[in-house]
Design an enzyme around this catalytic site. Structure first.
Site, mmCIF file in Angstrom:
data_model
loop_
_atom_site.group_PDB
_atom_site.id
_atom_site.type_symbol
_atom_site.label_atom_id
_atom_site.label_comp_id
_atom_site.label_asym_id
_atom_site.label_seq_id
_atom_site.Cartn_x
_atom_site.Cartn_y
_atom_site.Cartn_z
ATOM 1 N N SER A 194 22.481 -41.813 -5.600
ATOM 2 C CA SER A 194 21.261 -41.208 -6.128
ATOM 3 C C SER A 194 21.536 -40.046 -7.072
ATOM 4 O O SER A 194 20.602 -39.404 -7.558
ATOM 5 C CB SER A 194 20.375 -40.713 -4.978
ATOM 6 O OG SER A 194 21.044 -39.710 -4.231
ATOM 7 N N GLU B 114 13.452 -32.056 2.438
ATOM 8 C CA GLU B 114 14.273 -32.801 1.478
ATOM 9 C C GLU B 114 15.034 -33.839 2.288
ATOM 10 O O GLU B 114 16.111 -33.563 2.804
ATOM 11 C CB GLU B 114 15.233 -31.872 0.743
ATOM 12 C CG GLU B 114 14.559 -30.857 -0.158
ATOM 13 C CD GLU B 114 15.528 -30.217 -1.136
ATOM 14 O OE1 GLU B 114 16.349 -30.953 -1.730
ATOM 15 O OE2 GLU B 114 15.475 -28.982 -1.293
ATOM 16 N N THR C 114 14.164 -44.136 -4.793
ATOM 17 C CA THR C 114 14.839 -42.843 -4.675
ATOM 18 C C THR C 114 16.362 -42.925 -4.737
ATOM 19 O O THR C 114 17.018 -41.908 -4.923
ATOM 20 C CB THR C 114 14.436 -42.168 -3.353
ATOM 21 O OG1 THR C 114 14.749 -43.042 -2.259
ATOM 22 C CG2 THR C 114 12.947 -41.857 -3.332
ATOM 23 N N LEU D 70 12.535 -40.245 7.215
ATOM 24 C CA LEU D 70 11.983 -38.981 7.710
ATOM 25 C C LEU D 70 10.794 -38.545 6.854
ATOM 26 O O LEU D 70 9.783 -38.062 7.388
ATOM 27 C CB LEU D 70 13.067 -37.902 7.717
ATOM 28 C CG LEU D 70 12.681 -36.544 8.310
ATOM 29 C CD1 LEU D 70 12.113 -36.693 9.715
ATOM 30 C CD2 LEU D 70 13.895 -35.610 8.324
ATOM 31 N N PRO E 75 13.889 -41.634 2.966
ATOM 32 C CA PRO E 75 12.577 -42.292 3.084
ATOM 33 C C PRO E 75 12.071 -42.420 4.510
ATOM 34 O O PRO E 75 10.864 -42.402 4.742
ATOM 35 C CB PRO E 75 12.808 -43.664 2.447
ATOM 36 C CG PRO E 75 14.297 -43.862 2.429
ATOM 37 C CD PRO E 75 14.887 -42.504 2.313
ATOM 38 N N TRP F 255 22.824 -38.649 -10.675
ATOM 39 C CA TRP F 255 21.621 -37.833 -10.549
ATOM 40 C C TRP F 255 20.425 -38.653 -10.993
ATOM 41 O O TRP F 255 20.424 -39.183 -12.106
ATOM 42 C CB TRP F 255 21.734 -36.560 -11.369
ATOM 43 C CG TRP F 255 22.765 -35.629 -10.862
ATOM 44 C CD1 TRP F 255 24.001 -35.398 -11.371
ATOM 45 C CD2 TRP F 255 22.650 -34.785 -9.719
ATOM 46 N NE1 TRP F 255 24.667 -34.457 -10.631
ATOM 47 C CE2 TRP F 255 23.850 -34.066 -9.606
ATOM 48 C CE3 TRP F 255 21.653 -34.555 -8.767
ATOM 49 C CZ2 TRP F 255 24.089 -33.144 -8.591
ATOM 50 C CZ3 TRP F 255 21.880 -33.640 -7.768
ATOM 51 C CH2 TRP F 255 23.083 -32.951 -7.686
ATOM 52 N N THR G 47 20.751 -38.071 6.079
ATOM 53 C CA THR G 47 20.830 -37.593 4.700
ATOM 54 C C THR G 47 22.085 -36.760 4.487
ATOM 55 O O THR G 47 22.749 -36.859 3.452
ATOM 56 C CB THR G 47 19.580 -36.771 4.345
ATOM 57 O OG1 THR G 47 18.429 -37.634 4.399
ATOM 58 C CG2 THR G 47 19.685 -36.167 2.956
ATOM 59 N N ARG H 267 13.119 -24.189 -3.342
ATOM 60 C CA ARG H 267 13.977 -23.784 -2.226
ATOM 61 C C ARG H 267 13.900 -22.275 -1.998
ATOM 62 O O ARG H 267 13.824 -21.813 -0.858
ATOM 63 C CB ARG H 267 15.426 -24.192 -2.501
ATOM 64 C CG ARG H 267 15.687 -25.682 -2.410
ATOM 65 C CD ARG H 267 17.149 -25.994 -2.687
ATOM 66 N NE ARG H 267 17.437 -27.420 -2.566
ATOM 67 C CZ ARG H 267 18.625 -27.953 -2.784
ATOM 68 N NH1 ARG H 267 19.642 -27.189 -3.169
ATOM 69 N NH2 ARG H 267 18.811 -29.259 -2.637
ATOM 70 N N GLU I 187 0.825 -1.208 0.000
ATOM 71 C CA GLU I 187 0.000 0.000 0.000
ATOM 72 C C GLU I 187 0.859 1.257 0.000
ATOM 73 O O GLU I 187 0.544 2.242 -0.687
ATOM 74 C CB GLU I 187 -0.928 0.010 1.224
ATOM 75 C CG GLU I 187 -1.921 -1.138 1.267
ATOM 76 C CD GLU I 187 -1.433 -2.309 2.094
ATOM 77 O OE1 GLU I 187 -2.242 -2.905 2.819
ATOM 78 O OE2 GLU I 187 -0.210 -2.630 2.008
#
Length: 371
Positions: free
Chosen positions: A173, A298, A166, A303, A301, A175, A201, A189, A57
Site C-alpha cells: 500500500s 488508522e 486501500t 477494524l 479494513p 504509497w 496492521t 495525528r 484567562e
C-alpha cells in the site's frame, strides 16, 4: 436569550482564533482563548497552551493588568471554578474586578458545569454564554465527547483509490496517496490524543504512527499509540517502538512471555475485556478514563469496518487518490452484507478539498434510518 452585539461577535471571533493556537498542545485540556476589552479597546489576550500551564484567562489578565477592572472578558469556554492543575479562573476574574464575562460554551466537566458562571454572578459580574458556541464546540469535539458521552471523539482516517481500495491483494500500500496527503495526515495525528490500530496492521505495514513533522511535534506532544492485540502478536521489533512517545497494547491474552517482550520494547501492556471480547465501546471507555479526547483510527479494513458497523465513528477523513487498484485489492472497510438499501451506512459531506493530487473528504455519519 442574550442579545449579543456586533462587537461581542468580533471579540469572541478573536478569542476563537487564539484558542486555535492550542490545537496541537492542550490535551487533555480543551482549547480555549480569551480576550479582555476595556472601553472598546483590547487590553489583554491569551490562550491555553498546555495542561498544567496557566489557562487562557490567566494569560489575558496578566497582559491586561489593572486595565482589567471594569472590563468585558470574552472566553471560549466557561471559566473554571475548581482547583485542578491550576487555580480557578472564575476566582481570578472576580479578584481582577471585571464587569462582564461572555463565554461561548458551558463547561461539561461536572466540577464546573455552570458553577463558574454562578460564581461570577454571585460576585455581581454579568455572565452570559452561548456566543459562537457551535464554533467553539468544533474546536473541542473530543473534550465535549469525553464528558458528555463518556468516550472520545473517534476520527477514522483512510486512504483509498477511486475504486475504493486501500492496498493491493498482496498487501502492498506504500504509497497509495500523494506526499501532500501524507503531510496532511501529520496534522490529524498531531491534534489527536491517541492513534489506534490493530496488531495485524502493525504486522503487515509496520507503521510508525508518530508525528514526524518537526514544527507540529515541537508545538505539541506525541499521541499515545494504542494497539488492539487480542493474542499479543505485535512484534517487539516493530518500528513504532523506535519512535518517541508512549505505546499502549490492549490485549485479552495472558501470555506473560509475549507481554514481557513488549514491555521490554517500551510498551505498556494492559489486559482489557473489551479486546478479549471484541467490544469496541468498552475500549473507548477505557481510553476516556485515560483522558483521551480525540482518537484517530488508522487501521485495516476489518477494524475500520468494525467501528463503522458498531456506530462508533464520529468523523471520517478519506483521502482519495486518482487511480484504481482492481477488484482483487483490499476494500475500504469490511462490513456485513445487507439485504436492503435502507440498511446502508450513510454520511454527509462536511468538507471536500483537493490536497496535492488527491481529494480529502471529511464525512459525518448519518444515524442509520435517519434519512
Amino acid at each position: 436569550m442574550t442579545d449579543f452585539s456586533a462587537d461581542d461577535h468580533r471579540h469572541m471571533g478573536r478569542a476563537l482564533q487564539l484558542a486555535a493556537e492550542g490545537l496541537y498542545s492542550t490535551d487533555p485540556n480543551p482549547r480555549v482563548g480569551c480576550v479582555i476589552v476595556q472601553a472598546g479597546q483590547v487590553v489583554g489576550e491569551g490562550f491555553h497552551a498546555r495542561a498544567g500551564e496557566p489557562h487562557a484567562e490567566a494569560h489575558a489578565l496578566k497582559a491586561a493588568g489593572g486595565a482589567a477592572r471594569g472590563a468585558t472578558v470574552y472566553v471560549t469556554l466557561e471559566p473554571c471554578a475548581h482547583q485542578g492543575r491550576t487555580p480557578p479562573c472564575a476566582d481570578a476574574l472576580v479578584a481582577a474586578g471585571v464587569a462582564r464575562v461572555v463565554y461561548a460554551l458551558g463547561d461539561p466537566n461536572p466540577q464546573v458545569a455552570g458553577q463558574g458562571a454562578a460564581r461570577l454572578s454571585a460576585a455581581g459580574i454579568g455572565a452570559a454564554g452561548g456566543l459562537l458556541a457551535a464554533a467553539a464546540a468544533t474546536q473541542n469535539p473530543g473534550f465535549l465527547s469525553r464528558y458528555r458521552r463518556g468516550r472520545p471523539w473517534v476520527r477514522v482516517k483512510l486512504g483509498a483509490s477511486l475504486d475504493g481500495r486501500t492496498s493491493l491483494a498482496n498487501g502492498k500500500s506504500q504509497w497509495l496517496t500523494c506526499e501532500a496527503a501524507r503531510a496532511d495526515v501529520q496534522r490529524l495525528r498531531a491534534r489527536s490524543s491517541a492513534i489506534l490500530t490493530g496488531a495485524s496492521t502493525v504486522q503487515r505495514d509496520d507503521p510508525r504512527l508518530s508525528v514526524r513533522d518537526a514544527s507540529l511535534a515541537l508545538r505539541g506532544r506525541q499521541p499515545l499509540r494504542v494497539i488492539l492485540d487480542p493474542q499479543l502478536t505485535t512484534p517487539p521489533g516493530a518500528r513504532l517502538f523506535a519512535e518517541p512517545g508512549p505505546v499502549l497494547v490492549l490485549t485479552g491474552s495472558a501470555d506473560d512471555k509475549a507481554a514481557a517482550a513488549l514491555v521490554a520494547a517500551g510498551a505498556e501492556v494492559a489486559q482489557h475485556h473489551g479486546v478479549a471480547q471484541r467490544e469496541l465501546p468498552a475500549v473507548l471507555v477505557e481510553l476516556a478514563r485515560r483522558e483521551m479526547n480525540e482518537v484517530l483510527v488508522e487501521a485495516g479494513p476489518r477494524l475500520a469496518g468494525a467501528f463503522v458497523a458498531e456506530g462508533l465513528v464520529d468523523e471520517f477523513v478519506l483521502y482519495v487518490a486518482p487511480h484504481m487498484l482492481g477488484h482483487d485489492a483490499a476494500p475500504l472497510a469490511m462490513l456485513p452484507m445487507l439485504d436492503d438499501l435502507g440498511e446502508r451506512w450513510e454520511f454527509r459531506f462536511a468538507d471536500v478539498r483537493q490536497v496535492g493530487a488527491d481529494l480529502r473528504l471529511t464525512l459525518i455519519p448519518i444515524a442509520r434510518g435517519a434519512s
